[in-house]
Enzyme design. Structure first.
Site, PDB file in Angstrom:
ATOM      1  N   HIS A  21       0.847  -1.205   0.000  1.00  0.00           N
ATOM      2  CA  HIS A  21       0.000   0.000   0.000  1.00  0.00           C
ATOM      3  C   HIS A  21       0.877   1.248   0.000  1.00  0.00           C
ATOM      4  CE1 HIS A  21      -3.422   2.513   1.778  1.00  0.00           C
ATOM      5  NE2 HIS A  21      -2.354   3.252   1.991  1.00  0.00           N
ATOM      6  N   GLU A  22       1.826   1.296   0.935  1.00  0.00           N
ATOM      7  CA  GLU A  22       2.717   2.452   1.013  1.00  0.00           C
ATOM      8  C   GLU A  22       3.637   2.523  -0.201  1.00  0.00           C
ATOM      9  OE1 GLU A  22       2.356   4.772   3.147  1.00  0.00           O
ATOM     10  OE2 GLU A  22       0.841   3.728   4.326  1.00  0.00           O
ATOM     11  N   HIS A  25       1.882   4.389  -2.906  1.00  0.00           N
ATOM     12  CA  HIS A  25       2.003   5.847  -2.743  1.00  0.00           C
ATOM     13  C   HIS A  25       3.370   6.322  -3.228  1.00  0.00           C
ATOM     14  CE1 HIS A  25      -1.756   6.239  -0.710  1.00  0.00           C
ATOM     15  NE2 HIS A  25      -1.377   5.677   0.432  1.00  0.00           N
ATOM     16  N   ASP A 213     -28.707 -44.550  -5.597  1.00  0.00           N
ATOM     17  CA  ASP A 213     -27.897 -45.028  -6.733  1.00  0.00           C
ATOM     18  C   ASP A 213     -28.760 -45.288  -7.962  1.00  0.00           C
ATOM     19  OD1 ASP A 213     -25.621 -44.944  -5.113  1.00  0.00           O
ATOM     20  OD2 ASP A 213     -25.940 -46.997  -4.413  1.00  0.00           O
TER      21      ASP A 213
END
Length: 416
Positions: A21-22, A25, A213
């Site tokens: 995230h950083e 930026h 079955d």
């Protein structure tokens, strides 16, 4: 040991997400020519750092998130050297600042989308056709799974000594049998089975037609008694009804695997569902605060209450402990998507608050120009500090509340 490994792995995944995230930026700010002086993973005392160019990169002692320092984020920042005034972030066009401030959330969205696409082509995504409501579940074929007993009361619980044995088991029905009739009444789906049981009398023998079955057969058993509300009114008065001691086995697959191309559409569809779910979850946050307090003070923990990073990591540990890696990665996807949305809320000190102010300034300047008035200039962030501190205080209190609940009364998805 596997539980602890899962907790550590999920906490590490969150740390990497926030660090990226950083990095989002930082990368966009550098691309536009803004000056970034610091990029650190973690907070607190510096464990290691190195300077490359004009940016110091490093690791802090407390591995809770990270940060990057962009020079001149607001006009009130006083750490801008005279030579860097033209590179101060607040001087850049609003669209560039918007990209830089939203890059963190975009990184979270990208992580979620990539993870979803990989899951779509490998292990599958939740099937949109899978029943999610009682009404949809009743349209499923009446393929049954045997219960160990019949719980006499209306509140679901584990079987106890003295509870009646499952009448279906006594009739030699098996998991996967599809019931086709009850007391001569055709049963086309699970809703028909419930209706037929409500028409039957507890304690009486019932004739059951079923298919196993591919072969039709019949059997009979004495129905037990339990307590249920009316089928058409789940909140209505509870009363005694007949019980067969079975549950529904869904024939609709829970997940669908896609090809590399169709996975893009499936990823987009599921992202839309997450957007709606996130919006609804955020609307419920205020009303869930009392439930969190109840959980802390000794009450039962509501599974629909918010969780902190601590709670998410504990759930990640449970997932690994129970070899539920699909759940582990879905938690990772959901958390990244939620963080991405939450961070765009127009509140300081969130990135969305900075974006909102930038566009407010732009709109105000345009309006003043239209009416022939002098441009009022930039917003004074110092005047917004009381509001910012209020958001921090409320957010901090809520975070502390969720962490406390996750420690003293955590949400669990598996019996331990």
């Amino acid at each position: 040991m596997s539980y602890l490994l899962g907790v550590v792995l999920f906490a590490l995944a969150i740390l990497i997400s926030v660090s990226l995230h950083e990095a989002g930026h930082m990368a966009t700010a550098k691309a536009f020519g803004m000056k970034v002086t610091k990029y650190f993973v973690g907070f607190g005392p510096t464990l290691w750092s190195v300077k490359r160019g004009e940016t110091e990169y490093g690791v802090k002692g407390v591995p809770l998130g990270g940060f990057c320092k962009i020079v001149g984020m607001t006009p009130q920042d006083d750490d801008v050297e005279p030579a860097d005034q033209h590179r101060a972030m607040w001087r850049y066009p609003v669209w560039k600042r918007t990209i830089v401030m939203s890059a963190g959330s975009i990184t979270h969205f990208a992580l979620a989308l990539v993870a979803l696409w990989i899951m779509a082509v490998s292990v599958g995504l939740p099937n949109p056709a899978f029943p999610t409501t009682d009404a949809e579940a009743r349209q499923e074929p009446a393929v049954v799974g045997l219960a160990e007993c019949v719980v006499p009361g209306a509140t679901p619980r584990a079987c106890q000594a003295g509870d009646p044995a499952s009448p279906a088991a006594q009739a030699n029905l098996r998991d996967g049998d599809r019931i086709t009739s009850l007391n001569g009444k055709p049963v086309a789906d699970y809703g028909d089975l419930l209706t037929a049981l409500r028409a039957a009398k507890p304690g009486e023998r019932a004739e059951i037609g079923y298919v196993r079955d591919g072969q039709p057969a019949t059997t009979s058993t004495v129905l037990a008694t339990t307590q249920r509300p009316p089928l058409d009114n789940p909140d209505g008065k509870v009363g005694p009804v007949a019980a067969l001691g079975v549950g529904l086995q869904f024939t609709t697959p829970t997940r669908v695997t896609y090809g590399p191309v169709s996975a893009f559409g499936a990823t987009g569809d599921y992202t839309g569902q997450m957007a709606v779910g996130t919006y609804e979850a955020m609307k419920r946050i205020p009303q869930k605060v009392p439930a969190l307090w109840t959980a802390i003070t000794g009450g039962e923990r509501d599974v629909d209450t918010p969780i902190s990073v601590v709670g998410a990591s504990r759930l990640g540990g449970e997932a690994v402990e129970n070899n539920a890696w699909y759940l582990f990665f879905m938690l990772f996807v959901s958390l990244n998507f939620f963080i991405g949305v939450f961070n765009l809320l127009p509140l300081l000190p969130l990135d969305g608050g900075h974006i909102a102010i930038a566009w407010f300034e732009r709109a105000r300047s345009w309006l003043y120009a239209k009416i022939g008035r002098r441009d009022p200039g930039r917003v004074d962030y110092l005047k917004l500090m009381p509001l910012t501190y209020g958001v921090i205080l409320i957010g901090g209190a809520f975070t502390l509340l969720t962490i406390t609940a996750d420690v003293v009364n955590p949400i669990t998805l598996f019996a331990r």
